[in-house]
Design an enzyme around this catalytic site. Structure first.
Site, PDB file in Angstrom:
ATOM      1  N   ASP A 172       1.018  -0.897   0.358  1.00 43.02           N
ATOM      2  CA  ASP A 172       0.145   0.283   0.049  1.00 43.02           C
ATOM      3  C   ASP A 172       0.894   1.055   0.052  1.00 43.02           C
ATOM      4  O   ASP A 172       1.902   0.904   0.442  1.00 43.02           O
ATOM      5  CB  ASP A 172      -0.913   0.148   1.029  1.00 43.02           C
ATOM      6  CG  ASP A 172      -1.965   1.288   0.665  1.00 43.02           C
ATOM      7  OD1 ASP A 172      -1.611   2.058   0.171  1.00 43.02           O
ATOM      8  OD2 ASP A 172      -3.137   1.143   1.977  1.00 43.02           O
TER       9      ASP A 172
HETATM   10  C1  BGC Z   1      -4.819   3.250   0.046  1.00 40.47           C
HETATM   11  C2  BGC Z   1      -4.845   2.018  -1.125  1.00 40.47           C
HETATM   12  C3  BGC Z   1      -4.971   3.205  -2.854  1.00 40.47           C
HETATM   13  C4  BGC Z   1      -3.538   3.785  -2.422  1.00 40.47           C
HETATM   14  C5  BGC Z   1      -3.381   4.662  -3.933  1.00 40.47           C
HETATM   15  C6  BGC Z   1      -3.754   4.375   0.074  1.00 40.47           C
HETATM   16  O1  BGC Z   1      -3.808   5.494   0.684  1.00 40.47           O
HETATM   17  O2  BGC Z   1      -5.189   2.752   1.075  1.00 40.47           O
HETATM   18  O3  BGC Z   1      -6.256   1.454  -1.029  1.00 40.47           O
HETATM   19  O4  BGC Z   1      -4.991   2.159  -3.445  1.00 40.47           O
HETATM   20  O5  BGC Z   1      -3.548   4.401  -1.763  1.00 40.47           O
HETATM   21  O6  BGC Z   1      -3.843   5.720  -3.744  1.00 40.47           O
END
Ligand code: BGC
Length: 758
Positions: free
Chosen positions: A232
């Site tokens: 993530d």
């Molecule tokens: C989120 C993810 C997301 C990623 C990219 C993170 O803060 O938890 O679900 O895909 O950011 O935007």
């Protein structure tokens, strides 16, 4: 590109080039190596639309993304219980990605709804792992059929937003397997997502990104995952350890800082270069899978996809209450009340936020009908505006029916923080009460991503849960309200009466970074059923404008082994006068068990469409998993021999047909005797019991007097107590009471018992 070709390519790369491939080139791209023809590959959010950022990237939706189409969020799509629909939605998303040059869409998001407070529940599917993994699998199937990858997320046990980057989810092994891993397992095994996104949090003390047990042993080795694991955004804490654990791609790149650590670790001998090679192979495998299957003709037709979003939304709207007031007729004078009639709340905030190319409100969709409108409330201040309220009451009074569009404002639920309570804003509750007081035909349409309390439930005649239905939700809501579409969605989660009833209530959101999952496997209906608690609306519940009857539940065998499959069939008839779709739910209950189990668990479901009077036979095939629990003794799924009820339900609280089968286990759990093994447990094996009696000669508690000395003594010790005392007496017990045996004798006895042939 074949595996051999990829290996050849990796062999030509310098260590520095390989290290740089292990992290993003920027916010949304993998690194390119131009001299070897390795292109940068773009990934974008997800999960219910394309959030492609061209210029400045960020992961919270702060900067703009391209105009795109917002589909209903996971809370709603799960309510459709329609796998084919999710596959079609996935095909559409996949096509959009092809047209926009995006290799992987960051979704689906399958985290279990442990508490209705989780700020991100709107993106997630269900409190039930089967629903989560089946809906995810269907979406993955659709996207990947267009040769675009998915990233099932957030792996693992990421069920709250509070301190999401540092919290430690403490979950026992059985609960992890039965609930939290299970949400991923089916989808990963069946649909092979190209990528998996690991979560920020720790699991039992180890960051998800650093967790060899789950990233490598479980995901790759046991489940057969063959894509790349990405972090993530910002979930990497120790790049070298993460790499060893199985975290392939760091996102976004740390502007080279962590790449240098990888190079350094290889040069110092701390990290085997082979690990880096394998990681790069995982990434290149997916980069080229996309590159070699680019669809140059793909077009992102936003208007067409908007129509698709409307179709999906139609099946995500749950009819919760209908005291004969719905569907409305075109002739009725209808008052639409509430801000969300004009500007619907149709998506949540954060990384999934779509820059919608257009939005259809219910008011717009109702054009040409006899509909009036009053705003009723303003969700900016969340305070009653007397003028707006008075206008709304007047508008409602002058109509035949009032439809109030209410729900949760953005500031109540979003990525990044959790809700504090289940209440809707006071100004909306007040509006509903006041309108219902003057208008007997009041209906509430809800726009929210997670359950709310409904203090006014007995005062209104209809409730329609529209969830966060995407940019075309207005059209879909009108189609349901005016009966053009028959509602067919069911709740993929329980709506509790009060927050305090929720099983995680006492330990959510943890103490500091420590979050103990004390409710264990008893999440959602598994808890409410076991506690026989009243709920506002149960899991699996939802009404239709027609009626369905179930008959002829049959099983192809009444006795089976856990290695067999069981075929279950049931007839469903549309007994009403409108065509409709029904979600047939199959639950399995272990009638008697030595382990603590839920009353019943959803093991399959199917959605069928039926014309009035039509009957269809729905067939399910159950295998071992349907009867099993996860045994921590063998670290595997296990079926305990005995009787199981196969239950067909219209909801988890409305079981209409049941059939009992007997399942025989083919696996004997190993039993290890110790000096603490109780006499009761020894008795289960007559051979062992005979040995114990022979060695200890019965009298485990010493000599008994012929006659009790007084009636007080015989009253104090009943037969039941005597039996229980013997049942729970450990093998070492007679040492204290008989004076005839020593610990050495008991240890010899234990060895003898353990030597018994299986
Ligand atoms: C989120 C993810 C997301 C990623 C990219 C993170 O803060 O938890 O679900 O895909 O950011 O935007």
């Amino acid at each position: 590109m074949t595996a051999d070709k990829i290996k050849e390519l990796v062999a030509q790369m310098t260590l520095e080039e390989k290290a740089s491939m292990c992290s993003g080139g920027d916010f949304w791209h993998t690194e390119a190596v131009e001299r070897l023809g390795i292109p940068a590959s773009m990934v974008s959010d997800g999960p219910h639309g394309l959030r492609k950022q061209n210029e400045q990237g960020d992961h919270l939706g702060v900067n703009d993304s391209i105009k795109a189409v917002c589909f209903p969020a996971g809370c709603g799509t799960a309510a459709s219980f329609n796998r084919e629909l999710l596959t079609k939605m996935g095909e559409t998303l996949g096509n959009e990605c092809q047209a926009e040059g995006v290799s992987v869409i960051l979704g689906p998001a399958v985290n279990i709804k442990r508490s209705p407070l989780c700020g991100r529940n709107f993106e997630y599917y269900s409190e039930d792992p089967l629903v989560a993994s089946e809906m995810a699998g269907a979406l993955i199937h659709g996207v990947q059929s267009r040769n675009v990858g998915t990233s099932i997320k957030h792996f693992l046990a990421n069920n709250q937003e509070t301190r999401r980057m540092s919290s430690d989810s403490r979950v026992d092994e059985r609960t992890l397997h039965e609930i939290y891993l299970a949400a991923f397992e089916g989808a990963v095994k069946k649909e092979k997502p190209w990528t998996v996104m690991c979560s920020y949090n720790k699991i039992n003390g180890t960051y998800a990104a650093q967790n060899h047990l789950y990233l490598t042993e479980t995901l790759r080795n046991q489940w057969g995952f063959d894509g790349y694991v990405m972090s993530d955004w910002g979930a990497v804490n120790n790049r070298v350890e993460d790499l060893k654990a199985g975290l392939d791609l760091e996102m976004p790149g740390s502007l080279g800082v962590n790449d240098k650590l990888i190079v350094g670790a290889v040069l110092s001998g701390e990290l085997d270069e082979g690990v880096v090679d394998e990681t790069v192979e995982h990434i290149l495998n997916i980069v080229f899978r996309y590159e070699e299957n680019r669809d140059k003709n793909a077009v992102f037709d936003k208007d067409k996809d908007h129509e698709m979003a409307r179709k999906v939304a139609e099946e995500t709207i749950v009819l919760l209450k209908n005291d004969g007031v719905l569907p409305l007729s075109d002739q009725q004078k209808t008052a639409f009340i509430g801000k969300y009639a004009k500007s619907p709340r149709y998506q949540g905030g954060g990384s999934s936020h779509i820059n919608s190319h257009k939005i259809t409100s219910a008011l717009e969709a109702a054009e040409g009908l006899n509909v009036t409108y009053a705003q009723g409330f303003d969700d900016k201040e969340d305070k009653t505006d007397d003028k707006l309220l008075a206008e709304a009451v007047e508008t409602a009074k002058n109509a035949d029916v009032a439809v109030i569009f209410a729900g949760l404002p953005d500031k109540f639920e979003s990525e990044g923080f959790d809700r504090k309570h289940l209440a809707m804003p006071d100004c909306q509750n007040e509006l509903i009460e006041k309108v219902a007081a003057v208008q007997p035909n009041t209906i509430v349409v809800l726009h929210n991503g997670s359950p709310v309390e409904m203090p006014w439930i007995d005062k209104v005649k209809g409730v329609v849960e529209a969830y966060l239905g995407g940019q075309a939700v207005g059209g879909a809501v009108c189609d349901i309200l005016f009966g053009k579409v028959n509602p067919s969605a069911k709740l993929p989660e329980t709506f509790p009466l009060r927050l305090e009833d929720n099983p995680s209530y006492l330990s959510y959101i943890g103490e500091g970074d420590v979050v103990e999952y004390r409710e264990g496997i008893f999440v959602g209906y598994r808890y409410y059923d076991k506690k026989k608690m009243d709920v506002l609306f149960p899991f699996g519940y939802g009404l239709s404008y027609t009626t369905f009857e179930y008959s002829d539940l049959t099983v192809d065998k009444e006795q089976l082994k856990d290695t067999d499959t069981l075929k279950v069939s049931v007839n469903v008839t549309n007994t009403g006068s409108m065509a409709g779709k029904e979600v047939v739910q199959l639950y399995v209950a272990d009638k008697e068990s030595t382990v603590i189990r839920p009353v019943k668990e959803l093991r399959d479901f199917a959605k069928v469409e039926l014309a009035p009077g039509e009957t269809k036979t729905v067939t399910f095939v159950l295998d071992k998993k349907a009867f099993a629990y996860y045994s921590v003794r063998i670290h595997d799924w296990h079926v305990e021999s005995g009787e199981f009820d196969i239950m067909i339900g219209k909801s988890s609280r409305d079981i209409v047909l049941t059939k009992t089968v007997t399942v025989e286990s083919t696996v004997k759990l190993p039993f290890v005797y110790t000096t603490d093994t109780t006499m009761g447990d020894v008795k289960r094996d007559p051979r062992a019991w005979a040995i114990v009696q022979d060695v200890l000669k019965g009298g485990f508690f010493g000599e008994k007097p012929e006659e009790p000395e007084s009636s007080a003594a015989s009253e104090a010790i009943t037969d039941e107590m005597n039996t229980a005392m013997e049942e729970y007496l450990p093998l070492r017990g007679p040492i204290s009471f008989t004076g005839k045996v020593t610990m050495a004798d008991i240890q010899a006895l234990v060895d003898k018992l353990n030597a018994l042939e299986e």
